[in-house]
Design a protein around this motif. Structure first.
Motif, PDB file in Angstrom:
ATOM      1  N   UNK A  85     -21.792   3.723  32.092  1.00  0.00           N
ATOM      2  CA  UNK A  85     -22.823   4.529  31.428  1.00  0.00           C
ATOM      3  C   UNK A  85     -24.121   4.533  32.237  1.00  0.00           C
ATOM      4  N   UNK A  86     -24.493   3.369  32.758  1.00  0.00           N
ATOM      5  CA  UNK A  86     -25.703   3.257  33.570  1.00  0.00           C
ATOM      6  C   UNK A  86     -25.594   4.088  34.841  1.00  0.00           C
ATOM      7  N   UNK A  87     -24.452   4.030  35.496  1.00  0.00           N
ATOM      8  CA  UNK A  87     -24.229   4.797  36.728  1.00  0.00           C
ATOM      9  C   UNK A  87     -24.409   6.287  36.470  1.00  0.00           C
ATOM     10  N   UNK A  88     -23.815   6.775  35.386  1.00  0.00           N
ATOM     11  CA  UNK A  88     -23.888   8.201  35.083  1.00  0.00           C
ATOM     12  C   UNK A  88     -25.294   8.625  34.672  1.00  0.00           C
ATOM     13  N   UNK A  89     -25.987   7.762  33.941  1.00  0.00           N
ATOM     14  CA  UNK A  89     -27.292   8.132  33.384  1.00  0.00           C
ATOM     15  C   UNK A  89     -28.421   8.084  34.399  1.00  0.00           C
ATOM     16  N   UNK A 369     -38.750   4.515  29.684  1.00  0.00           N
ATOM     17  CA  UNK A 369     -38.615   3.238  28.957  1.00  0.00           C
ATOM     18  C   UNK A 369     -37.171   2.772  28.911  1.00  0.00           C
ATOM     19  N   UNK A 370     -36.968   1.491  29.159  1.00  0.00           N
ATOM     20  CA  UNK A 370     -35.637   0.909  29.081  1.00  0.00           C
ATOM     21  C   UNK A 370     -34.811   0.981  30.348  1.00  0.00           C
ATOM     22  N   UNK A 371     -35.316   1.648  31.396  1.00  0.00           N
ATOM     23  CA  UNK A 371     -34.532   1.790  32.622  1.00  0.00           C
ATOM     24  C   UNK A 371     -34.227   0.427  33.256  1.00  0.00           C
ATOM     25  N   UNK A 372     -35.256  -0.438  33.365  1.00  0.00           N
ATOM     26  CA  UNK A 372     -35.041  -1.740  33.982  1.00  0.00           C
ATOM     27  C   UNK A 372     -34.082  -2.589  33.154  1.00  0.00           C
ATOM     28  N   UNK A 373     -34.234  -2.568  31.846  1.00  0.00           N
ATOM     29  CA  UNK A 373     -33.350  -3.341  30.977  1.00  0.00           C
ATOM     30  C   UNK A 373     -31.915  -2.849  31.089  1.00  0.00           C
TER      31      UNK A 373
END
Length: 390
Positions: A85-89, A369-373
């Protein structure tokens, strides 16, 4: 009369050649300025990040003639859902995962190729940290030296009274606006200096404002890293590219020749201009994961790896702490450390589990917001998945 005409013809020819050369020079400057102004545009950012040598001045970092450090294939890892999910987003363009030195994930995405030499952005700072450790070990530089001892051009600037340690820990106290999205910020003014053939040394020496006394508080100031490069050049009498090629790049056993972006005088853009292939970023990470060793060689002193990846700066409580040009999570597990760059570049190292993860990206929403987390959750999930299957 004929002699005068001949002389006039020579003068006119010389003027024409000078005008042509000046026109070409000006056209190249305009081209680089256009590249700066459109570097992060949605329709070109991915390609730009894999082809910076087509846009800016560069200098090579020869890899030497030694053997390539092998990354043997391991059992392929099925990535956890949170990582997918992170890779795609976040528009991840490349991903490499090493499990105890074995290559278990390798992906090139969004039209990129595995062998592309990709821009590091601030991951370059962690490479400079390793090079600095080698210089300290040789007695060329000491952490408590004033930076002006080795870079006298900084005398009278905001860097007067700043030590090497202050710059390594981003506690110089120098005022520097790091907002990439503000065209008037210091970081973007610096980009235009590079585009127009100006000098990074001159830019640093012209800084006069301070937010606080040196050594008292942390603030992320990228120009501190260029000052560290000035110190290395002054202490050794050699260019940064020469030093890094000989002392770090060649011993790592990389596959492809890296390069640095440079200013108009050929000075390396130390704070973010390093370009490597994905697997070669992983080799650097593997060296750090193995306490400075790779391929049976101690490349960087173990004591420096330990010191540089330990919190050293007086950062406020939050997500990340800072060592010597490395990031350490506040809630980190033992041995966990990060190199990271703007627009979603990550070099994640878990020294206890011997895991290295490289992710390059073209994430125009990197400040959301929340990208690093989300990145930390994905990187840790990959490390956990490797641990679980052992």
């Amino acid at each position: 009369m004929k002699r005068w005409l001949r002389r006039a013809g020579v003068v006119l020819l010389a003027l024409a050649v000078m005008a042509l050369a000046g026109g070409l020079w000006f056209r190249e400057e305009l081209s680089r300025l256009h590249a700066v102004n459109t570097l992060f545009d949605e329709d070109s950012i991915v390609g730009n990040f894999s082809a910076m040598d087509s846009l800016f001045l560069t200098t090579p970092l020869p890899r030497g003639d030694g053997p390539v450090t092998p990354l043997p294939p391991g059992t392929p890892l099925v990535l956890p859902a949170v990582a997918e999910d992170w890779i795609a987003a976040t528009d991840v363009t490349g991903l490499v995962v090493l499990d105890r030195g074995a290559l278990v994930v390798e992906r090139a995405r969004l039209g990129t190729a595995p062998d592309d030499r990709r821009i590091s952005w601030s991951i370059a700072k962690s490479f400079l940290s390793a090079l600095f450790g080698l210089s300290v070990a040789r007695g060329e530089v000491a952490l408590d030296d004033p930076v002006t001892d080795h870079a006298p051009a900084l005398a009278g600037s905001a860097y007067a009274g700043v030590t090497v340690r202050d710059a390594l820990t981003m506690q110089s106290g120098v005022t520097f606006d790091e907002d990439y999205l503000d065209s008037r910020s210091d970081i973007n003014r610096m980009g235009r200096v590079i585009a127009l053939g100006g000098t990074m040394d001159g830019f640093a020496a012209a800084l006069e404002a301070r937010d606080r006394p040196a050594g008292e508080a942390w603030a992320y100031v990228s120009i501190d890293t260029h000052v560290l490069a000035m110190v290395l050049r002054g202490a050794t009498g050699r260019s940064l590219a020469e030093l890094m090629s000989e002392r770090l790049i060649a011993p790592l056993g990389l596959e492809a020749e890296p390069y640095f972006l440079t200013d108009g005088e050929g000075v390396a853009f130390a704070l973010g201009g390093l370009n490597l292939a994905l697997r070669d970023y992983a080799r650097f990470g593997l060296m750090v994961a193995q306490e400075g060793r790779i391929g049976g060689r101690q490349v960087v002193p173990e004591a420096w790896i330990e010191a540089s990846t330990t919190p050293q700066a007086a950062t406020a409580p939050g997500a990340l702490r800072y060592g010597y040009q490395w990031w350490i999570p506040w809630d980190g597990r033992p041995g966990e450390v990060l190199g990271r760059g703007v627009y979603g570049q990550y070099l994640y190292i878990d020294r206890v589990r011997d895991v290295v993860i490289v992710a390059t990206a073209a994430d125009r929403g990197f400040r959301a917001p929340g990208r690093q987390a989300a990145a930390m959750a994905a990187l840790r999930a990959i490390s956990d998945a490797l641990e679980a299957r052992r």
